[in-house]
Design an enzyme around this catalytic site. Structure first.
Site, PDB file in Angstrom:
ATOM      1  N   HIS A  67       1.283  -1.021  -0.378  1.00 22.15           N
ATOM      2  CA  HIS A  67      -0.002   0.113   0.001  1.00 22.15           C
ATOM      3  C   HIS A  67       1.239   0.994  -0.028  1.00 22.15           C
ATOM      4  O   HIS A  67       0.107   2.083  -1.014  1.00 22.15           O
ATOM      5  CB  HIS A  67      -0.722   0.097   1.277  1.00 22.15           C
ATOM      6  CG  HIS A  67      -1.645   1.144   1.032  1.00 22.15           C
ATOM      7  ND1 HIS A  67      -3.239   1.133   1.274  1.00 22.15           N
ATOM      8  CD2 HIS A  67      -1.631   2.435   1.747  1.00 22.15           C
ATOM      9  CE1 HIS A  67      -3.834   2.624   0.851  1.00 22.15           C
ATOM     10  NE2 HIS A  67      -2.869   2.799   1.851  1.00 22.15           N
ATOM     11  N   GLU A  68       1.980   1.426   0.738  1.00 22.69           N
ATOM     12  CA  GLU A  68       2.569   2.207   0.992  1.00 22.69           C
ATOM     13  C   GLU A  68       3.860   2.438  -0.163  1.00 22.69           C
ATOM     14  O   GLU A  68       3.775   3.680  -0.586  1.00 22.69           O
ATOM     15  CB  GLU A  68       3.242   2.937   2.635  1.00 22.69           C
ATOM     16  CG  GLU A  68       2.546   2.407   3.675  1.00 22.69           C
ATOM     17  CD  GLU A  68       2.086   3.489   3.424  1.00 22.69           C
ATOM     18  OE1 GLU A  68       1.651   4.613   2.654  1.00 22.69           O
ATOM     19  OE2 GLU A  68       1.338   3.230   3.796  1.00 22.69           O
ATOM     20  N   HIS A  71       2.033   3.854  -2.909  1.00 22.19           N
ATOM     21  CA  HIS A  71       2.010   5.867  -3.056  1.00 22.19           C
ATOM     22  C   HIS A  71       3.253   6.654  -3.461  1.00 22.19           C
ATOM     23  O   HIS A  71       3.288   7.162  -4.126  1.00 22.19           O
ATOM     24  CB  HIS A  71       1.692   5.717  -1.406  1.00 22.19           C
ATOM     25  CG  HIS A  71       0.120   5.691  -1.005  1.00 22.19           C
ATOM     26  ND1 HIS A  71      -1.182   6.529  -1.870  1.00 22.19           N
ATOM     27  CD2 HIS A  71       0.010   5.085   0.442  1.00 22.19           C
ATOM     28  CE1 HIS A  71      -2.019   5.947  -0.998  1.00 22.19           C
ATOM     29  NE2 HIS A  71      -1.647   5.488   0.202  1.00 22.19           N
ATOM     30  N   ASP A 143      -7.599   7.481   2.857  1.00 22.59           N
ATOM     31  CA  ASP A 143      -6.899   8.425   0.676  1.00 22.59           C
ATOM     32  C   ASP A 143      -8.269   8.630   0.694  1.00 22.59           C
ATOM     33  O   ASP A 143      -8.624   9.151  -0.294  1.00 22.59           O
ATOM     34  CB  ASP A 143      -6.125   7.092   0.285  1.00 22.59           C
ATOM     35  CG  ASP A 143      -4.606   6.699   0.858  1.00 22.59           C
ATOM     36  OD1 ASP A 143      -4.287   8.161   1.922  1.00 22.59           O
ATOM     37  OD2 ASP A 143      -4.335   5.129   1.153  1.00 22.59           O
TER      38      ASP A 143
END
Length: 240
Positions: A67-68, A71, A143
């Site tokens: 997930h990170e 980004h 988000d």
């Protein structure tokens, strides 16, 4: 360096950061506030308190890492998104991980392109989850909330919708909206969805085209838990 990281902060926010830094310096037995104390205070104020005692499953660690990484990798390929300062899968506040960006200028105006690319970057985490794990989680809820708020303001406050035009749709009651037509609420909703859909597809495209980078960043996160700006830049600049 500190000024770069706190561009746009108010005097009250800066005061809060220094107060937190003093507490952290005391805990660390420093005779004076050091750079590391201020950096930790900035993270605490902007992201939340680090929670090193939380027990995280390997499945959740992997999800958070991708997930990170999503980004960060998506943001790398968007010209207006500021550089990554740090990526971590160590929980802070209510977040399972975080991607911090450098804040090196105090901007008064934000362009439509910048806001559109912010949307793409925000949806990079959800896009990575779907691409790699073929599933989605609640981790992207904030988000999505932020992205939806940005789009709503783009359309109703800043008049950035090509379809609805440069008009303000900020009203005190639903009845006032009907001045623009009986279907205006449906049109606003459809525009919000279209902006989000376009951004999500773009995030997926970037990750599909750079999946080796995504795997590499996520892999390092799983190994080290935190990646610095220098380490991230090295990964992204290395041909694989």
């Amino acid at each position: 360096d500190i000024a770069d990281d706190t561009a746009g902060f108010t005097g009250a926010e800066l005061s809060n950061i220094l107060n937190e830094a003093a507490i952290i310096a005391t805990v660390n037995n420093h005779e004076a506030i050091e750079h590391s104390d201020i950096e930790e205070a900035i993270k605490k104020v902007t992201v939340g308190l680090q929670k090193t005692t939380r027990l995280i499953s390997e499945k959740d660690k992997k999800l958070t890492a991708y997930h990170e990484a999503g980004h960060a990798v998506v943001g790398w390929f968007l010209p207006t998104v500021t550089n990554v300062k740090e990526i971590s899968i160590i929980p802070r506040g209510v977040a399972g991980g975080y991607t911090m960006y450098k804040s090196d200028e105090d901007k008064y105006y934000i362009s439509k392109t910048e806001m559109e690319e912010k949307l793409i970057s925000l949806l990079g985490g959800r896009a990575a989850e779907k691409l790699i794990l073929n599933d989605i989680s609640t981790g992207a809820s904030n988000d999505i909330e932020v992205a939806t708020k940005i789009v709503r303001n783009m359309i109703t406050v800043y008049g950035m919708s090509d379809k609805l035009g440069p008009i303000s749709l900020v009203v005190d009651s639903p009845e006032e909206l009907r001045l623009f037509g009986h279907d205006i609420e449906d049109e606003i909703g459809a525009e919000i969805k279209e902006f989000i859909d376009i951004a999500y597809v773009r995030a997926q495209q970037i990750l599909n085209n750079n999946i080796d980078k995504l795997h590499r960043v996520a892999g390092v996160l799983l190994e080290k838990e935190t990646i610095t700006e220098r380490e991230f830049n090295e990964i992204m600049n290395t041909n694989m």
